[in-house]
Design a protein around this motif. Structure first.
Motif, short mmCIF file in Angstrom:
data_model
loop_
_atom_site.label_atom_id
_atom_site.label_comp_id
_atom_site.label_asym_id
_atom_site.label_seq_id
_atom_site.Cartn_x
_atom_site.Cartn_y
_atom_site.Cartn_z
N LEU A 61 0.82 -1.21 0.00
CA LEU A 61 0.00 0.00 0.00
C LEU A 61 0.85 1.26 0.00
O LEU A 61 0.50 2.26 -0.62
N GLU A 62 1.98 1.21 0.70
CA GLU A 62 2.92 2.34 0.70
C GLU A 62 3.39 2.61 -0.72
O GLU A 62 3.41 3.77 -1.17
N ASP A 63 3.77 1.57 -1.42
CA ASP A 63 4.23 1.71 -2.81
C ASP A 63 3.11 2.26 -3.69
O ASP A 63 3.35 3.13 -4.54
N THR A 64 1.90 1.77 -3.47
CA THR A 64 0.75 2.25 -4.24
C THR A 64 0.50 3.73 -3.97
O THR A 64 0.22 4.51 -4.90
N PHE A 65 0.60 4.12 -2.70
CA PHE A 65 0.40 5.53 -2.35
C PHE A 65 1.44 6.41 -3.04
O PHE A 65 1.11 7.46 -3.61
N GLN A 66 2.69 6.01 -3.00
CA GLN A 66 3.75 6.80 -3.62
C GLN A 66 3.51 6.98 -5.11
O GLN A 66 3.80 8.04 -5.68
N LYS A 67 2.96 5.96 -5.75
CA LYS A 67 2.74 6.02 -7.20
C LYS A 67 1.49 6.82 -7.56
O LYS A 67 1.49 7.58 -8.54
N THR A 68 0.42 6.63 -6.80
CA THR A 68 -0.85 7.25 -7.18
C THR A 68 -1.01 8.67 -6.67
O THR A 68 -1.73 9.47 -7.28
N SER A 69 -0.34 9.01 -5.56
CA SER A 69 -0.51 10.35 -4.98
C SER A 69 0.25 11.42 -5.75
O SER A 69 -0.06 12.61 -5.62
N LYS A 70 1.26 10.98 -6.51
CA LYS A 70 2.08 11.93 -7.29
C LYS A 70 2.67 13.03 -6.41
O LYS A 70 2.73 14.20 -6.80
N GLY A 71 3.10 12.63 -5.21
CA GLY A 71 3.74 13.58 -4.31
C GLY A 71 2.79 14.46 -3.54
O GLY A 71 3.24 15.34 -2.80
N LEU A 72 1.49 14.25 -3.69
CA LEU A 72 0.49 15.06 -2.99
C LEU A 72 0.00 14.32 -1.74
O LEU A 72 0.52 13.28 -1.38
N GLY A 73 -1.04 14.85 -1.09
CA GLY A 73 -1.39 14.36 0.23
C GLY A 73 -2.25 13.13 0.30
O GLY A 73 -2.31 12.47 1.34
N PHE A 74 -2.93 12.78 -0.81
CA PHE A 74 -3.88 11.68 -0.76
C PHE A 74 -3.64 10.71 -1.91
O PHE A 74 -2.96 11.02 -2.88
N PHE A 75 -4.22 9.52 -1.78
CA PHE A 75 -4.10 8.54 -2.86
C PHE A 75 -4.60 9.13 -4.17
O PHE A 75 -4.06 8.83 -5.24
N GLY A 76 -5.66 9.96 -4.07
CA GLY A 76 -6.22 10.55 -5.26
C GLY A 76 -5.56 11.85 -5.68
O GLY A 76 -6.03 12.52 -6.59
N GLY A 77 -4.50 12.25 -4.98
CA GLY A 77 -3.82 13.49 -5.33
C GLY A 77 -4.06 14.57 -4.31
O GLY A 77 -3.74 14.41 -3.13
N GLU A 78 -4.66 15.67 -4.73
CA GLU A 78 -4.86 16.82 -3.84
C GLU A 78 -6.01 16.64 -2.88
O GLU A 78 -6.04 17.26 -1.81
N THR A 79 -7.00 15.83 -3.26
CA THR A 79 -8.21 15.70 -2.44
C THR A 79 -8.51 14.23 -2.15
O THR A 79 -8.01 13.32 -2.81
N ILE A 80 -9.35 14.03 -1.14
CA ILE A 80 -9.77 12.67 -0.78
C ILE A 80 -10.57 12.05 -1.92
O ILE A 80 -11.46 12.68 -2.48
#
Length: 227
Positions: A140-159
């Motif tokens: 999940l950590e790896d998934t977060f790093q890939k999908t968040s694109k350096g932002l705060g959430f899995f989906g990027g800027e927002t939940i």
């Protein structure tokens, strides 16, 4: 039309799955009546049994005369029934499919690992189960790093959908950390998930509904009769 219908949610304050539904409804600014099942582990209301006769579990969304069961299904329904912004599922077809895949991974693999830690009978079993859970969190950590694109959430800027899906792990992991003395979310292995968890807990769509670590630990101790 849908927004004029009566909306109710059958849930439980201690249920991480109910949290998913409440966050989704808040994000969409849906007005609803919340029906708490305080003794869902012991005694279920007639309304819950009638609304979800197959699984007999919370959450259940009641939209008019419709019953929508299972938390991830509820989140998807809310996103489609109230198509106003913000969108919960990604707009891109591949991103949407990917989010659903990882949400299912959480429910199938991660929760199985959590249950294995809780149910382990001896030290060898506990070590094996803990290792499996750490492996799931590393993925999940790896998934977060890939999908968040350096932002705060899995989906990027927002939940988004995957954030809501993953949030259901936070309470159970807090409980097994408290019981076992083992830290599963650690800076050296899951820095992204730790930062994400802090951001998620602090979000205005989450704070009113997410119980504190102390509350879920106290509830678990009562449930398992642990002093």
């Amino acid at each position: 039309m849908a927004q004029k219908d009566t909306v109710k949610l059958i849930g439980s304050w201690s249920s991480p799955y109910s949290l998913r539904a409440r966050v989704a409804l808040h994000l969409k600014s849906v007005k609803y009546e919340y029906l708490d099942e305080p003794d869902v582990l012991k005694e279920k209301s007639e309304l819950l049994l009638k609304s979800n006769p197959i699984h007999k579990k919370v959450p259940v969304l009641l939209h008019g005369d419709l019953s929508i069961c299972e938390s991830l299904n509820v989140v998807q329904y809310v996103d489609e029934a109230w198509p106003s912004v913000p969108s919960i599922l990604p707009s891109d077809a591949y991103d949407r499919a990917s989010a659903r895949f990882w949400a299912q991974y959480i429910d199938d693999k991660c929760f199985a690992a959590v249950d294995a830690v809780v149910g382990a009978k001896d030290d060898e079993g506990k070590m094996a189960a803990a290792g499996k859970l750490m492996e799931c969190l590393a993925i999940l950590e790896d998934t977060f790093q890939k999908t968040s694109k350096g932002l705060g959430f899995f989906g990027g800027e927002t939940i988004g959908y995957l954030d809501i899906a993953c949030s259901a792990l936070l309470g159970p992991i807090s409980v097994i950390e408290a019981f076992s003395g083992v830290k599963f979310l650690r800076l050296e292995t899951t820095p992204g998930l730790i930062k994400w968890a802090e951001s998620f807990r602090a979000h205005e769509a989450v704070k009113p509904y997410m119980p504190s670590v102390e509350e879920v630990v106290a509830f678990a101790k009562q449930k398992f009769n642990v002093q």
